[in-house]
Design a protein around this motif. Sequence first.
Motif, PDB file in Angstrom:
ATOM      1  N   ARG B  43      -9.051 -35.785  -9.994  1.00 38.67           N
ATOM      2  CA  ARG B  43      -9.093 -36.636  -8.816  1.00 38.67           C
ATOM      3  C   ARG B  43      -7.937 -37.638  -8.826  1.00 38.67           C
ATOM      4  N   TRP B 280      -8.960 -35.114  -0.135  1.00 37.40           N
ATOM      5  CA  TRP B 280      -9.877 -35.022  -1.279  1.00 37.40           C
ATOM      6  C   TRP B 280     -11.320 -35.040  -0.791  1.00 37.40           C
ATOM      7  N   GLY B 284     -13.866 -32.394  -1.891  1.00 35.26           N
ATOM      8  CA  GLY B 284     -14.598 -33.117  -2.933  1.00 35.26           C
ATOM      9  C   GLY B 284     -15.893 -32.441  -3.390  1.00 35.26           C
ATOM     10  N   GLU B 287     -15.960 -31.371  -6.809  1.00 34.62           N
ATOM     11  CA  GLU B 287     -16.235 -32.425  -7.779  1.00 34.62           C
ATOM     12  C   GLU B 287     -17.729 -32.484  -8.097  1.00 34.62           C
TER      13      GLU B 287
END
Lengths: 174, 418
Positions: B43, B280, B284, B287
């Motif tokens: 990130r 992002w 994301g 993630e």
Amino acid sequence: MKALPLVFPFLLAALPIAAHAEARQLGPHVHGQASVNIAVEASTMDVQVSLPGHDAVGFEHPPGTPAEQAAVDKATASLNAAAWLVPAPAADCTLALARVSPHGFGGATEAGGHADFDASYHFTCRRMDRLDQLDVRLASAFPSVAKVVVSLITAAGSSQQVLEGGVSHVGVPQ
Amino acid sequence: MKLLSLTLKSLRQRKAGVALTVFTVALSVFLLLGVERVRTDARQGFASTVSGTDLLVGARSGPVTLLLYSIFHVGEATNNITWKSYQAIRAMPEVAWTVPLSLGDSHRGFRVTGTTADFFTHYHYGRGNALAFTSGKPFADLYDAVIGAEVARQLHYKVGDRIVLSHGLGGPNLASHADKPFRISGVVAPTGTPVDATIAVSLEAIEAIHVDWRSGMRLPGLEASADEARRMDLTPKAITAALVGLHSRLSAFAVQGAINDYDEEPLLAVLPGVALGELWHLIGTAENALRVVSGMVLLVGMSGMLTALLGMLGERRREMAVLRALGASTRTVFSLLVMESTLLTIAGMLAGVILLDATTALAHDYLLAVAGLVIDETPAPGEGVLLLVVLALGSLAGCIPGWVAYRRSLADGLQVRL
């Protein structure tokens, strides 16, 4: 470069428009959404706010009644006081300059028929290294604001935080 | 204190089993923290693909579209911006420097970027890291090219090699620029950014290889040789995007507004950090997937330890019974087993952290070169919390064998079995 030939027709088409110097561009205008731009450098913090007239006073036309005029004056005064923005107390910031300009509430309506309040502020902070957060209480000052988009530029780069649902805390990347 | 020494002595009697349990915990802690570190660094690395650049300017599209195409070289091509508009931006008093980017050609699947030598001084990534050269130097001659680390690794190129660029995205049916070969003048050190997979040439070179091209093809009869092209006017007519640096950050929003309201051409200026954040946000979910994996890894590790503890308990019935016969209360037996699992967890955590630190230190350069991943050797912010969770789970896991022993220790061990 393969798109290069495509550019020429557009350039030719753009020429007559340029000759008249008539710009036909409109920025975004979203009711319920305010934008706050914050730039920090050395001991200075510059803040710009754009607030749709709809959210500041509830209408977007030249004020016709004394009540509407009072609403514009009240919103201007409220923005001018800058109480909606609270930098981290440890940073010891003082407001050096505030300028509020309502757009589109004058005689002639602006292109697109919208009206905004723009405001810019200039803060001086003695301990800028301690500016780790800000409180942006625009949504409580103007209840019709549902979303505040905060863009930040600091030494750590640029970032964006979106405040919704009563959140007013903005973290400042150091 | 007595309890602790008793636990240690008991553990010493079962070295092999204990070592295996510690190893299981160590591996799960290693994976848990490793995934967390990769997640944070991926990130962080992504968010700082472009740093030190105040604005990214291109034709009007959207922030993510512009960023994807001009920096990551994926997605749809945006319009070009004219050289005249670029010069106008360059001339703004607030602007300190500009770096033009011109995309469109490729070489064996790698994108070619036309730029100026300023790119190598002003393009920063991570926490303000400048580009470094593994070998060679920035382009000096018209037909010089600088390649990224990934290009050099995959195509086995080195300084001095000659390459031919393809027109457009290449492919068998598209013409190449074989009449104007390039010489590799430098190889950029790995960065973990799209620069690794890029071939950089000068803007004039992009112009030179297209000097005898019109409407997307070479014009017969108009061919200009590599040397003839040198003598022609190679001022670019358009570029794809530009990186802009300002004298002061305070003017960033004003310059952004001025570029976005530029009357002659519809342009878009974005803050790179904001656009990267937006991008992002879109990707994301990956993630969160990594987070889920971390959690599962931890559960597997803890179940492993629990299995080992319960298994060992079977062998230790006699030990427990003797302790009880010597006057140890059931509560003591319970604490003994909880202390044991806590000790094993702590030892496993220590081993896991050491293993992780050693691995990141050893694999740092390899991961950067091969996977483009920058793994920081400093712990990620969430690691302390994760370790506490592991410790709590470890102690909690000890309660299960503790409870079993509590229930049956005396009767179980002293019963005569036939």
